[in-house]
Design an enzyme around this catalytic site. Structure first.
Site, PDB file in Angstrom:
ATOM      1  N   THR B  15      85.356  28.325  -0.970  1.00 14.06           N
ATOM      2  CA  THR B  15      84.318  28.958  -1.781  1.00 14.06           C
ATOM      3  C   THR B  15      83.648  27.918  -2.672  1.00 14.06           C
ATOM      4  O   THR B  15      84.195  26.849  -2.935  1.00 14.06           O
ATOM      5  CB  THR B  15      84.924  30.065  -2.668  1.00 14.06           C
ATOM      6  OG1 THR B  15      86.002  29.522  -3.415  1.00 14.06           O
ATOM      7  CG2 THR B  15      85.435  31.223  -1.826  1.00 14.06           C
ATOM      8  N   CYS B  16      82.452  28.282  -3.126  1.00 13.85           N
ATOM      9  CA  CYS B  16      81.683  27.435  -4.042  1.00 13.85           C
ATOM     10  C   CYS B  16      82.530  27.119  -5.268  1.00 13.85           C
ATOM     11  O   CYS B  16      83.167  28.023  -5.799  1.00 13.85           O
ATOM     12  CB  CYS B  16      80.415  28.179  -4.463  1.00 13.85           C
ATOM     13  SG  CYS B  16      79.446  27.326  -5.705  1.00 13.85           S
ATOM     14  N   PRO B  17      82.585  25.907  -5.759  1.00 11.98           N
ATOM     15  CA  PRO B  17      81.807  24.729  -5.361  1.00 11.98           C
ATOM     16  C   PRO B  17      82.580  23.750  -4.492  1.00 11.98           C
ATOM     17  O   PRO B  17      82.214  22.591  -4.416  1.00 11.98           O
ATOM     18  CB  PRO B  17      81.521  24.084  -6.723  1.00 11.98           C
ATOM     19  CG  PRO B  17      82.818  24.274  -7.457  1.00 11.98           C
ATOM     20  CD  PRO B  17      83.367  25.609  -6.985  1.00 11.98           C
ATOM     21  N   MET B  18      83.654  24.223  -3.862  1.00  8.52           N
ATOM     22  CA  MET B  18      84.558  23.294  -3.172  1.00  8.52           C
ATOM     23  C   MET B  18      83.915  22.515  -2.015  1.00  8.52           C
ATOM     24  O   MET B  18      84.260  21.339  -1.813  1.00  8.52           O
ATOM     25  CB  MET B  18      85.812  24.027  -2.703  1.00  8.52           C
ATOM     26  CG  MET B  18      86.813  24.238  -3.812  1.00  8.52           C
ATOM     27  SD  MET B  18      87.235  22.650  -4.588  1.00  8.52           S
ATOM     28  CE  MET B  18      88.022  23.231  -6.046  1.00  8.52           C
ATOM     29  N   ASP B  42      80.314  28.672   3.219  1.00  7.84           N
ATOM     30  CA  ASP B  42      79.773  29.224   1.976  1.00  7.84           C
ATOM     31  C   ASP B  42      78.251  29.352   2.099  1.00  7.84           C
ATOM     32  O   ASP B  42      77.549  28.361   2.310  1.00  7.84           O
ATOM     33  CB  ASP B  42      80.153  28.290   0.815  1.00  7.84           C
ATOM     34  CG  ASP B  42      79.429  28.642  -0.473  1.00  7.84           C
ATOM     35  OD1 ASP B  42      79.095  29.829  -0.655  1.00  7.84           O
ATOM     36  OD2 ASP B  42      79.196  27.733  -1.282  1.00  7.84           O
TER      37      ASP B  42
END
Lengths: 137, 77
Positions: B15-18, B42
């Site tokens: 998921t954001c911001p990964m 994402d």
């Protein structure tokens, strides 16, 4: 984007810390310096002995919010502490504990998770913040 | 376009911001001009990679989507 992003964390619930960790990691990925200042209940959440514990959610989350947060976590979303660790790995992220809050909670630095770089007062925080934005979460 | 991929980042399921964080971590130690290929699911990553590339100066040289998987090809500055 040389001005740092300055994030004051006050709330200690997992949802607010999660949202904040996303803002921190995003800024770090852009190469922007980030100063995080831990106050009150957010600082309590960084205690070494309970950083991975359940810190609850903000009241507006309700039962449906709880279920949604749990589902995202079960799907493998990195928790806020892990997200901050990854952000620090990029460099430029400094996490400092507010000295007043340390007194309030009767904490010493060795009680805190190694994510926390040190303890400072608000004046040192503002000095580091420079002319950058300050977010209070 | 045939490119020599130096590094791949599999950010599918993150998921954001990964996806951006993992890419920033992966690209940092590489030599200038190295090519990084990223796979992500994402939905925010399309705008995020464009913004990240513009801000950091790393060049987004190709992107595509296959079903729910977005692919980005980036040249390190």
């Amino acid at each position: 984007m040389d001005e740092p992003l300055n994030v004051v964390l006050f709330s200690g619930t997992d949802d607010r810390l999660q949202a904040a960790s996303v803002l921190v990691a995003g800024a770090a990925a852009l190469g922007r310096p980030v100063n995080v200042f831990l106050q009150y209940w957010a600082l309590d959440a960084f205690r070494a002995d309970r950083i991975n514990a359940d810190h609850g959610l903000a009241p507006e989350a309700g039962e449906a919010g709880r279920a949604a947060v749990d589902a995202l976590h079960a799907a493998g979303q990195a928790g806020w502490a892990e997200t901050l660790r990854q952000a620090k790995d990029l460099g430029g992220v400094e996490i400092e504990a507010c000295s007043l809050s340390m007194d309030l909670l009767h904490l010493r630095q060795e009680d805190l998770d190694p994510l926390v770089d040190g303890v400072e007062g608000v004046t040192a925080f503002y000095l580091a913040a420079g002319d950058g934005q300050v977010l209070f979460i | 376009m045939t490119l020599q991929i130096t590094r791949q980042v599999d950010a599918r399921g993150l998921t954001c911001p990964m996806p951006i964080v993992k890419t920033a971590q992966a690209i940092a130690p590489l030599a200038p001009g190295s090519i990084v290929e990223v796979l992500a699911t994402d939905a925010g990553s399309v705008k995020d990679f464009a913004a990240w590339s513009r801000t950091t100066g790393h060049q987004l040289i190709d992107q595509s989507v296959d079903g729910a998987v977005y692919r980005f090809v980036i040249r390190r500055k």
